[in-house]
Every structure is written in structure tokens, then in C-alpha cells.
Design a protein around this motif. Structure first.
Motif: not given
Lengths: 406, 387
Positions: B3-7, B95-98, B102-106
Motif C-alpha cells: 500500500n505504499k509507492t515510492d517516489v 503515496t500511502v494508501l489508507n 471502509g473507504s480507501q484514500t491515497t
């Protein structure tokens, strides 16, 4: 209430006070205008000029157009422009539908600070119009010239911006209290409670003098955000009529509830002999700032009590009497670093050729001290301890600790 | 758990704002564009936005060029390398996916991408190019220029992408390094600014880890009677590998160095004896003389240096966990010392947390406000001290 459009156009003083010919298309030749430390622009999502801190909005219409284009261009790719960093100049964009707010600063502030200042400006507008109404207006007419509704608000915004440049309360998110002995403050409080108890629907009573809070009494179930208090302070300060008389002003407090119809705020002056004397005395007497005697190396400090969102500062003395903005900027920078969203710090000590600053964030308080540049670090630490002791002793006097409720 | 992307690099382009001024000819502005998967329309649009931003800012007469534009999801870095020639790099923010209720936010971690770090990366991209091909302006023919850019950056970029992700860029930021002072000791007339990039090239590309093995390993028995037998005579890393047979200078990279604002062309010759490297501007006739001349002297000097280096190298890795770590950088002679890195390559393999490194970059960026004299002490949330 609302002056007709013609009146606005005939009277340039209403819209702005900068000389007419100085701000035209040839901004590049206009040094006065480009040299301004901080520009603030407000425009509608459609690019209609609403406010410019300096210069006439109509003559700057093309510039507003450019800003709108940049914002919408970036938006079209699913992104949102936030800031541009160019050497000494910082551009900050705040897109708050249906408005776009832009700040251009050469004053070395950070993005966070400028964004929060822009939010204040936005809140100032919604405090007069309410957000619901603002949205409705633009839903109906995208090209609406909001200036029609904001006559007089420009002055509030001007004042708000000036005020935020010289006041630590904004970045601290706290208010300053008038130092009063506990007994005087209690007398005032009970007097207000007695007088207001019977008034229906009274939510808050705020008593202030020279921008310092004397008393805040609230209904049990409500509390007031410092940001809203600042707007009230600003309103009181900027409006001559409020200073001299009792009056009613409709005001919507965005942090309180931005959608409800205006809360009516009663601004009233307290006229009770004995308390007034004490207030006047406190206003006139230079407060017992802790920079005297054995603490010569402390130039100035800020102490914020977190639980009450109040802060205390001694009166500003040399070398900052003429350069208050510089001092505020030193504080702002330290505050910004301490509260960096990703890499917050507990403590900072920074020294340069002009001064040294120590900033400390704990659970209960934040403390910022500006020292002489050559202060010894161990000495600085010992001062911190002594200063905290002193504040603890004076706590009841310099803070409004137990806010009574109605 | 991903759930994480790097730069990451979104695009990188070079354009000249003075080219293609006529309507419909905007594509001529673009000299180099990465990735090639972006259509011409997209390229023009991106360049157009950059030009728009530049023009907008000029209304307010900033004291210098634009460095960066922050957006919610991306970060753009600008560098006007030569008049009207702009290098622009766009990064996708990490980014971090939170998942909340129930709903996902980036969430985009804006603060994890520090301008000064990537500015240094962007500038390095230009200076590396200039090191090998000279200035953009010096190539009169636009088609030719585009070709050299293509050749250079095609190989340069993927390599750089790797370094993006590593703390390598942090080194760039701190600018050049400690061993460089040894190299410059043999040299005169090379500007320090160029020196940094020569060094970067050497460390990054030419001299892989072998320096380290020499220094740390048993190849350097300090009390042995005949040390350095293998390396005694040194060798050329670029240039002819066997001096006796050499008739041509072989493949020697050309370098363009700048002194006093003038561009001069040199051949890079890296002579390696033990752990000291020397470059010289020479032609083939001098190689043999040079070898004879430098070799004996260098060996003695170099062994001293190596001795010193090995002490230096061993120190940091032996430090206890809690010991203070520091990075010292002397701007005047570009000397640089670090206890942050565990090895001599000074890429990756760091002893402290990424957070701390970022913090140091933060501190560095405040240097401008401190003026020439200043000190900073900070305490982090987990009680590390930095000074």
C-alpha cells in the motif's frame, strides 16, 4: 447594506487605496508593486477578480486570468497546484471552491504559514457571507462579481493580513490574555454571567481589550476555536463603529459551523467601575516582562498553554521595537520546523548572527525564546527552567484558566 | 501489503523557450523528452505549462529562477542550465494508501520529497552531460544537439532512477566528498564545481567497489615487508591497458571542464595506484613518461593515504549504535567527512534512519537563512539529537 455597482466604480477608495496609474499592465516596470513583501489575490473559479491586496483588481484582470489558467490547467490533469518556489519568492495557491486564493511572498514564510493565512482570509469572507450562500451564488452565476457583496470586507481582509504579520497569535493558534489578578477576573466573570444569564440563545460572551482576551464565557455545550476568535478580534479591531458603540453584527464562524446561518454576536463594553479600573491599569502598566535584571540575555519569548489555547508574551522591546515583523518571522520559522507535518521536532536551538532561538514543544506547552546571539547553551537551558517556574507562579494572572459557562 | 509507492520519475525534458516561438511550432522547443511514450501533444502541453508558470512568476521579479513547483500528486523541478535552456524533472510523489472506515484514500507524502535533494540530482544531470559534450550552446546544430542529448540521457536516466531511490542523492546534496581533496592535491586548474562531477563520475561509474576491498581487506598488510606488490606500479583505468604495446591512446573519455567561464576540452585519464587516482590532461606521448614519473612517488603518497583511509573506514563501522554520527562538509575545499555511511562507497548502506537523513537535508536547507555563521541543534520525536 449593499452599495450598487456604480458606487464602487466611482469611488476607488472603496475597492483599494493604491494610486491608480501605478498598477497597470506593465507590472514589469512597476518596482513599487513588484517589491511588495506579500501579495494576496482572491479570484473566483472562473477567473473573476475579487480582491488584490495591492493595486486595482480591474487593471490586474489579466493576471487573475493567468492564475486561473494555471490552476485549471493543472486541474485538468487530475492534479492540484500548491506552491511555486523561485529563489526568494514563494507562490502559494489555495483552491477552495468556489474561490481561488493566491499569496506571493518575499518574506521567507513557509508554505504552511501562507496556506493558513489564506484560509483565514477565506474564513473571513465566509464569516460575512456564509459558505452556503457563496456556493449558491456561483451555482447560479459562474461569472458573478463577488465584489458587490464584499464592499467593506476588503478592509477587513487588509486588516487581517496586516494583523497576521505582526501577531504571533495566528501561527500559534492561540489568543493572548490581558494579565489580571484572579480576583478581578472572577469579579468580571460573575458580573457578566449575572447580566447575561437571562438572555436567550446567547452562546458566547467575549470581553476583550486591545486585542487581549479578558473574559470568555460560553454555553456549556459549545466551545470556540481560536481561529474563530481571531476573526472576532479582527472584526472588532477593524470596525470603528464597534469600538464606540453597542451594536449587533451578524457573523458566521467557519470553525464553529460554516453552513449555519449567521450567529449574531453581541459586542458590548463592560462598564463596571472597579473592574474597568483594573483593566485600564493592566493595559497601561508595562507588564512585568521577564527580560529584566538577571535575564538580560532573553530578548523575548512566547509561551503557549496548549489546554486553553492561550499564550503569553512580554511586551516587545529593543532591538525589535522597529522590526517586529522580523521577530515574528523568526518565531514563524521555528514554529514551522517544530510542527513540520512529517518530521516534527521536539526541540530546536538555532543561532545566527542576529539572534538565537530555542523552541520547545511538550505535551502541555510550547515555548519559544529569543536570546542574544552569543548565549551559552547551558545558560540558555537554565533560563528555560527559571522562566517556566516564573510562568507557573504567574499562571493565574496571565491566563484565563477556568472559563465559566452560562 | 503493497500500500505504499515510492517516489518515481514521471518525466524529464529539456527545452529551449526561445525556439519555436511561432504558433504551431511549439514542438521545436523540445530538445529531449523522457519517456518517449508521451505523445507530442502531451509533450507540448507539459512544456507549455512550464513556460506559463515561468512567465507568471516573472511578473513578481523573483531574485532568481524557479526551483520547483509543488502539486498535490507531483513535484516539478526546474533548472535553467543556460540562458533559455531549461531542464525539467517531474516526480510522482510517494503515496500511502489508507483505509479509513471502509473507504480507501491515497495520501501523497509531500514532505518526503525534498527539493534540495532533487535539485542536486537535476543539476547533476546537466553537469554530467556538460562534462562529456560541452555546453548546449556550443553545439550549433539543433539536430546534432538533440542527438547527443538522446545518446547521453538514454543511458544516463535509468541509472539515475536507481539512485533516486537511494540515499545516493543525499550525498550529491552534501556535495562532493572527502577523498576528492586527495585527487585535487595532484591537480591544478580544475574548478571545484567540475571536480564534484568528475568525482561523482569516478565513484559512481568508473571505480566500483575495488577501492573498498583494497582498503578494508587484507590487500594492505600494514606491517608486511613487501606490501602492495600487486599494485606497486599502478595502472591506468582509462587509456591504454598495456603501456608497452600502446600506440594510440585508446578509449579515453573526453571531458569538458570549465575554468574562468571558458570551456576547455580535456581527455580524462585515470591513473590508479593503490587508492589514489590522478587525472591529467595529456596525449599519448606523455603516458609512458607519466607512468615513470608518477608511479614511484605516488606509491609512497598513496600508501600514506591508504593507511589514513583505512582508519577512517574502520571507525564508523566500529562505532556503537548510540554514538553520535555526523556529516562534516567544508565548502572551501570540498572536503567531506561522514560517520553516517558504513562503507567507503558512500551510497546506501547507511547507519542511521532515512528520517534522520531527511532531517539533515532539512537542516541544510535552512543554512541560507542562518547566514555565514550559525548553528542548529534539534531534537527529534524519538530523542535523537542533531547538530
Amino acid at each position: 447594506m449593499i452599495p450598487p455597482q456604480e458606487l464602487l466604480e466611482e469611488n476607488p477608495n472603496i475597492t483599494n487605496y493604491i494610486d491608480e496609474d501605478s498598477a497597470d499592465n506593465n507590472l514589469k516596470d512597476n518596482e513599487d508593486w513588484t517589491r511588495k513583501k506579500k501579495h494576496v489575490f482572491i479570484l473566483s473559479s472562473a477567473g473573476k477578480p475579487i480582491y488584490s491586496r495591492y493595486g486595482n483588481e480591474d487593471k490586474l484582470a489579466w493576471l487573475f486570468g493567468v492564475m486561473q489558467t494555471l490552476v485549471s490547467f493543472v486541474q485538468s490533469s487530475g492534479d492540484c497546484i500548491k506552491s511555486i518556489h523561485a529563489a526568494n519568492t514563494l507562490f502559494v495557491f489555495l483552491v477552495k471552491k468556489p474561490l481561488i486564493l493566491v499569496a506571493v511572498s518575499k518574506a521567507q514564510d513557509g508554505v504552511q504559514q501562507l496556506t493558513s493565512e489564506l484560509s483565514y482570509v477565506f474564513n473571513q469572507i465566509t464569516s460575512i457571507l456564509t459558505l452556503t450562500r457563496l456556493n449558491k451564488i456561483y451555482e447560479q452565476r459562474q461569472n458573478y462579481d463577488l465584489r458587490r457583496l464584499l464592499a467593506g470586507v476588503e478592509r477587513l481582509i487588509d486588516h487581517l493580513l496586516d494583523y497576521s504579520e505582526t501577531e504571533p497569535s495566528f501561527f500559534l493558534g492561540a489568543v493572548e490574555c490581558l494579565p489580571l489578578s484572579l480576583s478581578v477576573r472572577d469579579t468580571i466573570n460573575s458580573a457578566i454571567v449575572a447580566a447575561c444569564n437571562k438572555i436567550k440563545n446567547l452562546v458566547f460572551v467575549i470581553l476583550l481589550a486591545k486585542n487581549k482576551l479578558i473574559s470568555l464565557i460560553r454555553m456549556k455545550k459549545y466551545c470556540l476555536h481560536p481561529a474563530d476568535l481571531h476573526l472576532i478580534f479582527n472584526l472588532v479591531q477593524a470596525s470603528e463603529s464597534l469600538k464606540n458603540s453597542e451594536s449587533w453584527t451578524p457573523l458566521c464562524l467557519p470553525r464553529f459551523d460554516s453552513s449555519v446561518k449567521p450567529n449574531s454576536i453581541l459586542l458590548k463594553k463592560l462598564r463596571r467601575g472597579n473592574c474597568l479600573e483594573a483593566i485600564n491599569e493592566s493595559l497601561n502598566v508595562k507588564d512585568e516582562s521577564y527580560t529584566t535584571a538577571d535575564f538580560q540575555e532573553i530578548r523575548h519569548y512566547l509561551y503557549k498553554c496548549k489546554s486553553t489555547a492561550q499564550f503569553y508574551q512580554p511586551s516587545i522591546g529593543p532591538p525589535y521595537t522597529q522590526t517586529t515583523e522580523h521577530l515574528i518571522n523568526v518565531y514563524k520559522r521555528a514554529h514551522h520546523k517544530l510542527h513540520s507535518t512529517v518530521r516534527p521536532l521536539k526541540l530546536i536551538f538555532e543561532r545566527n548572527s542576529k539572534e538565537a532561538i530555542l523552541a520547545w514543544d511538550t505535551k502541555g506547552f510550547e515555548l519559544y525564546i529569543v536570546f542574544e546571539p552569543l548565549i551559552d547553551t547551558t545558560k540558555a537551558i537554565s533560563f528555560v527552567g527559571k522562566l517556566l517556574n516564573w510562568i507557573k507562579k504567574k499562571e493565574e494572572r496571565i491566563f484565563h484558566l477556568n472559563a465559566p459557562t452560562l | 501489503m503493497n500500500n505504499k509507492t515510492d517516489v518515481s520519475l514521471k518525466n524529464f525534458f529539456i527545452f529551449n523557450s526561445a525556439f519555436g516561438a511561432k504558433e504551431g511550432e511549439e514542438a521545436k522547443k523540445v530538445l529531449y523528452y523522457h519517456p518517449i511514450t508521451d505523445t507530442t501533444d502531451v509533450q507540448i502541453k507539459n512544456v507549455g505549462l512550464v513556460e506559463g508558470i515561468i512567465q507568471f512568476c516573472e511578473n513578481f521579479k523573483p531574485s532568481g529562477d524557479i526551483n520547483s513547483v509543488h502539486m498535490e500528486k507531483t513535484r516539478q523541478l526546474y533548472f535553467q542550465a543556460e540562458k533559455d535552456y531549461w531542464l525539467v524533472m517531474t516526480l510522482n510523489l510517494p503515496t500511502v494508501l489508507n483505509t479509513k472506515e471502509g473507504s480507501q484514500t491515497t495520501d501523497y507524502s509531500e514532505e518526503d520529497v525534498q527539493d534540495n535533494v532533487y535539485e542536486a540530482v537535476l543539476k547533476q544531470a546537466y553537469y554530467m552531460y556538460r562534462l562529456f559534450y560541452g555546453t548546449f550552446k556550443s553545439i550549433k546544430d539543433v539536430a546534432n544537439l538533440m542527438m547527443t542529448l538522446e545518446i547521453f540521457y538514454k543511458t544516463y536516466l535509468p541509472l539515475d532512477k536507481q539512485t533516486f531511490l537511494k540515499v545516493q542523492c543525499f550525498i550529491n546534496l552534501l556535495e562532493s566528498t572527502y577523498p576528492i581533496i586527495q585527487h585535487t592535491a595532484y591537480l591544478s586548474g580544475i574548478e571545484p564545481d567540475d571536480m564534484k562531477f568528475v568525482y561523482q563520475y569516478l565513484i559512481g561509474t568508473l571505480l566500483p567497489a575495488n577501492m573498498e576491498t583494497e582498503l578494508q581487506g587484507g590487500s594492505m598488510p600494514r606491517n608486511s615487508a613487501s606490501p602492495f606488490t600487486v599494485l606497486r606500479n599502478g595502472r591506468f583505468i582509462t587509456g591504454p591497458s598495456n603501456l608497452k604495446l600502446a600506440k594510440t591512446i585508446g578509449k579515453v573519455p573526453k571531458m569538458f571542464l570549465f575554468s574562468g567561464g571558458k570551456q576547455e576540452e580535456y581527455h580524462l585519464v585515470v591513473y590508479r595506484a593503490l587508492s589514489a587516482s590522478v587525472f591529467n590532461r595529456l596525449n599519448v606521448r606523455l603516458f609512458k613518461e607519466l607512468d615513470a614519473f608518477i608511479s614511484p612517488k605516488l606509491v609512497t603518497i598513496a600508501s600514506d593515504i591508504a593507511e589514513y583511509c583505512s582508519k577512517q573506514v574502520i571507525t564508523p563501522s566500529n562505532l556503537p549504535e548510540s554514538a553520535p554520527r555526523f556529516i562534516y562538509f567544508n565548502k572551501l575545499n570540498l572536503a567531506y567527512k561522514s560517520t553516517v555511511h558504513l562503507d567507503n562507497k558512500q551510497t546506501g548502506n547507511i547507519a542511521c534512519t532515512k528520517e534522520s537523513l531527511r532531517l539533515m537535508a532539512d537542516i541544510k536547507s535552512t543554512n541560507s537563512t542562518l547566514g555565514s555563521y550559525g548553528e542548529t541543534i534539534v531534537k527529534t520525536m524519538n530523542d535523537y539529537w542533531r547538530k
